[in-house]
Design an enzyme around this catalytic site. Sequence first.
Site, PDB file in Angstrom:
ATOM      1  CD  GLU A 131     -19.050  -4.809  15.856  1.00  0.00           C
ATOM      2  OE1 GLU A 131     -19.504  -3.655  15.781  1.00  0.00           O
ATOM      3  OE2 GLU A 131     -17.962  -5.083  16.430  1.00  0.00           O
TER       4      GLU A 131
ATOM      5  NE  ARG B 108     -32.097   3.853   8.159  1.00  0.00           N
ATOM      6  CZ  ARG B 108     -31.601   4.749   8.990  1.00  0.00           C
ATOM      7  NH1 ARG B 108     -30.930   4.359  10.055  1.00  0.00           N
ATOM      8  NH2 ARG B 108     -31.762   6.032   8.784  1.00  0.00           N
TER       9      ARG B 108
ATOM     10  CG  PHE C  72     -19.480  -1.738  12.171  1.00  0.00           C
ATOM     11  CD1 PHE C  72     -18.441  -1.101  11.510  1.00  0.00           C
ATOM     12  CD2 PHE C  72     -20.447  -0.962  12.789  1.00  0.00           C
ATOM     13  CE1 PHE C  72     -18.350   0.286  11.480  1.00  0.00           C
ATOM     14  CE2 PHE C  72     -20.365   0.426  12.763  1.00  0.00           C
ATOM     15  CZ  PHE C  72     -19.319   1.056  12.108  1.00  0.00           C
TER      16      PHE C  72
ATOM     17  CE  LYS D 154       0.778 -28.264  23.938  1.00  0.00           C
ATOM     18  NZ  LYS D 154       0.928 -27.010  23.167  1.00  0.00           N
TER      19      LYS D 154
ATOM     20  CB  SER E 275     -28.489   2.977  12.988  1.00  0.00           C
ATOM     21  OG  SER E 275     -28.112   4.230  13.509  1.00  0.00           O
TER      22      SER E 275
END
Length: 615
Positions: A356, A308, A381, A239, A335
């Site tokens: 997710e 859905r 979620f 660095k 689902s």
Amino acid sequence: MNTGELVDLGRQLRVDSVRASAAAGSGHPTSSMSAADLMAVLLANHLRYDFQRPAHPGNDRFVLSKGHASPLLYSAYKAAGAIDDDELLTFRELGSRLEGHPTPQGLPWVETATGSLGQGLPVGVGIAWAGKRLDRADYRVWVLCGDSEMAEGSVWEAAEHAGHEHLDNLTVIVDVNRLGQRGPTRHGHDLDAYARRFRAFDWHTVEIDGHDVDAIDRAYGEALSTKGQPTAVIARTLKGKGVQAVEDREGQHGKPVPDADEAVAELGGPGDVRVEVHEPPSARALHSVGSGQTDLPRFEQGDEVATRNAFGQALAALGTARGDVVALDGEVGDSTRAEFFAKEHPERYFECYIAEQLMVAAAVGMAARGWTPYATTFAAFLTRAHDFIRMASVSGSGINLVGSHAGVAIGQDGPSQMGLEDLAMMRAIHGSTVLYPCDANQTAHLVAAMADLEGIRYLRTSRGESRVIYGPDEEFPVGGSKVLRSSGRDRLTVVAAGVTLHQALAAADALDRQGIPVRVIDLYSVKPVDRATLRQAAEDTGCLLTVEDHREEGGIGDAVLDAFGDGRPVPRLIRLAVRTMPGSASPDEQLHAAGIDAESIAAAARLLVEEAVVA
């Protein structure tokens, strides 16, 4: 470029990073300096990119995951001739394109906004996945990461998935400079600690000295020749490389070097190396061609259909009509009903498994390549991916998110599966659209409408069946609402959406039989909200009662309040929402326990009317 020229280019990138940060009085030059040689070799010898045609389908894609090192990126743009020195020195100024962390706004060469660490590699996976499965092009995806962000779980979601999908068009360059913001990183300069992890996810790895331009050049060449595996180039760097006052020293993160003029002189002074970046190979976009006409599913009024299910059927139909539509799911397609799309269009369906953050990031990457993604999982979620959704908005990305199993109405599964904060989360996203349909025909129309909207679009769907109340030819403009019960004698207005809309209608029927007429508004567009209709209802009835299968904060009640945020008098507003912590129970029991079923709505309405009479 030869070795000497690459060394000079790396030195120039350091100098310009120092100069830009000094001009701004802020920034991260030391993080830029550690990766300067890595960037120099990539820009000069391996990147294939036409800066005049950033949308060229054959362009390689570069993602700066360590977005705080933006001075390095902008210095590379200067070396490539995309910007000039005057613009470089506007870094971080009001109105400058060169923001503290890069965004695509005004900079067409930036794939996605970065700065929230751990996001670059997941987005890169989405771009590389699109290259393999959708674009079917041979462009490369290069992602430059810092070692600190290797602590983020999203990095390893992406790493595992890239290995699983054999994304050999993806190379991650890890700048192992040992120092984070407040001190040393977890693994310091232990390159093998990172290599072992990548190899565990079936990556090819190369460990190098990140300041040896010949070693860097060979490593990139090795990445290009590796088949069947993504490659991680793991580079040991320092660095603040090249400036003694800051090189490999703690406490220098996120601030200009102490004496910029002295640092520039120590680095050899300003340079004016110009890079002829390799041109991309000829390529063309391969978006599938659909019918051009969307034949949405049609549902009979009076039938019982879960929204859905309507979503899944509508998405499959949209995929037939539009070859740019793709679907991603978090291993719950049976689902969410995304599986309907998978059966019709398997080549455009992407299984992201229970990851997710990766799912949303991959959607962002695919959107950057011109595709129209629909990413689906349980509404609850999506909260895991909130930061990715937030950064997608910063990017100006156009993605569609669909959350199923919303609210207590899912029943016995209990609170861990119930989306009760999703409307608040999505409403808070800048420029978002939030939709909550109550029946199958409404759902189908809104699914199709989402594809042509801008920004982050969210659709909330329900698990249980609900009665179809609208005809298949009804129109549902975004920003609108539907008045389903109305008279000149209405005593109050009930505002609901989704599951509670049906409860509101049942309550209105019961109240009407008791001589209490009420207006019922279906607020299917939660954001933007139909201000005109709500204001008229407030004027006509004097009181609004909102009811929602969601927490009290941030949902439909607050959306209704937005209609009165211009200084006009706020009507009496009563909110029914989920205020308790649910347990396991049947859907009807859940709605009653939460106080948002027809009986509860009617009781609240009667109380309001009685109080109004007394008053």
